[in-house]
Enzyme design. Structure first.
Site, mmCIF file in Angstrom:
data_model
loop_
_atom_site.group_PDB
_atom_site.id
_atom_site.type_symbol
_atom_site.label_atom_id
_atom_site.label_comp_id
_atom_site.label_asym_id
_atom_site.label_seq_id
_atom_site.Cartn_x
_atom_site.Cartn_y
_atom_site.Cartn_z
ATOM 1 C CG HIS A 21 7.837 7.544 5.093
ATOM 2 N ND1 HIS A 21 7.686 6.962 3.798
ATOM 3 C CD2 HIS A 21 6.754 7.354 5.995
ATOM 4 C CE1 HIS A 21 6.232 6.571 3.844
ATOM 5 N NE2 HIS A 21 5.761 6.829 4.949
ATOM 6 N NE ARG B 110 -1.162 2.420 2.958
ATOM 7 C CZ ARG B 110 -0.480 3.657 3.455
ATOM 8 N NH1 ARG B 110 -0.425 4.557 2.770
ATOM 9 N NH2 ARG B 110 -0.139 3.495 4.579
ATOM 10 C CG ASP B 111 3.406 4.178 3.057
ATOM 11 O OD1 ASP B 111 3.226 5.124 2.189
ATOM 12 O OD2 ASP B 111 3.538 4.730 4.218
ATOM 13 C CB CYS C 218 3.284 10.371 1.538
ATOM 14 S SG CYS C 218 1.565 10.855 1.357
#
Ligand code: HMG
Ligand code: MG
Length: 309
Positions: free
Chosen positions: A210, A16-17, A241
């Site tokens: 991150h 996902r990310d 992101c």
């Protein structure tokens, strides 16, 4: 080792990310294979997709297919990101075991990310959590920009704690604290975590780093010393992101595993198999993975093969 947990749970956010920030959308079949390889490595919580607007994040467009097509391993939670009730309905149709809502400690970031204010994000979450509860699906909550915001600069820990408390009070099972742009250091992240843990029990908190400034492993270590036992990571260090300029990938799952294995902290995950999953997705993306541990181990594997010839 004293001051560190005996066991840690990893939340795999790569599908996902990670993939939400790749320049091109991968076919659903590739995403399915990745999730299956991650489960085969022993990862028991995988964020497999995201039910957001495909206009905003085209990379996550086929999340319904991904969740419906994957062969499920027993004991694995397949989760999905849901910004609103509509996203939740899609996640339920897809058979997601758990969903995650997301907001931030910074007003400007929430505006850029989901096009509303922090208060409005909570107004969206209320019916979502009610529906999730009636469907028996637990909800995880994310707070982004817990150290700093790309638009507003440093963020006060009290702001983070306020948002975390609101998510907990709404019924979120666990709250993941995201250093979205990866600027935190062990001192700033630990201070933030401890401030939040005064108001939300540590057992309900996770950390999400991150690795923009290469601080993620050090931050994880400092946060484990402060008592956290749930860590988000992404295979091959995928990620970023789309609404945080300059935010690089999540900390690599393989690097976290190498560190935890070295510390004697149990995860139930096999590093070698995780490396294979990372290599698979890096090949599909046509570029090397970002895990330093995986690179070193792959290199050693190659040397051993050459020596055996
Ligand atoms: P909006 O434009 O304010 O709202 O978007 P809207 O209701 O007007 O909807 C816009 C369009 O999206 C409409 O379609 C809706 O039908 C559709 P159009 O008329 O343009 O064809 N729509 C949807 N489609 C599919 N699924 C849905 C859905 N809802 C509306 N659930 C919205 C609001 C939230 C939808 C939008 O802002 C959005 O999708 N944002 C996505 C942002 C995102 O995914 N960001 C990345 C994830 S967060 C993250 O990575 C941080 C994290 O990792 C932690 C950290 O690192 O800090 C979690
Ligand atoms: Mg993230």
């Amino acid at each position: 080792m004293s001051g560190l947990p005996a066991r840690v749970r990893l939340v795999e956010v790569g599908p996902r990310d990670g993939l939400q920030n790749e320049p091109c959308a991968l076919p659903a079949a590739t995403r399915v294979t990745l999730v299956e390889k991650l489960a085969a490595a022993g990862i028991d919580y995988i964020e497999a997709g995201s039910f957001v607007s495909p206009r905003w994040v085209p990379q996550m467009a086929e999340s319904l297919e991904v969740l419906q097509q994957l062969r499920r391993s027993p004991g694995v939670t397949y989760a999905a990101l849901t910004p609103n009730l509509r996203g939740l309905e899609s996640a339920l149709e897809a058979g997601a075991d758990e969903v995650a809502v997301f907001t931030a400690a910074s007003e400007t970031f929430v505006q850029r990310n989901i096009n509303c204010s922090i208060d409005e994000s909570f107004a969206r979450f209320v019916p979502l959590l009610e529906r999730a509860r009636s469907a028996g699906v637990p909800v995880r909550g994310y707070v982004s920009t817990v150290v700093a915001c790309p638009y507003e600069g440093p963020i006060a820990a009290t702001q983070v704690a306020d948002v975390a408390v609101r998510l907990r009070d709404l019924g979120c099972r666990e709250i993941s604290l995201g250093d979205t742009i990866g600027v935190g250091t062990p001192a700033t992240t630990r201070k933030m975590l401890e401030a939040v843990a005064q108001r939300v029990p540590m057992q309900q908190l996770a950390v999400h780093f991150h690795d923009t400034y290469g601080q993620a492993l050090a931050n994880i270590y400092a946060c484990m010393q402060a008592g956290v036992t749930v860590i988000d990571s992404a295979i091959a260090g995928l990620g970023g992101c789309p609404y945080a300029d300059g935010a690089s990938g999540n900390v690599a799952t393989e690097d976290v595993l190498y560190m935890l294995d070295g510390l004697g902290i149990a995860t139930g995950i096999r590093l070698d198999a995780a490396i294979d999953a990372g290599q698979y997705i890096a090949n599909q993306l046509g570029r090397p993975g970002r895990s330093r541990a995986a690179q070193a181990i792959l290199h050693a594997r190659q040397r051993a093969r050459d020596a055996a010839k």
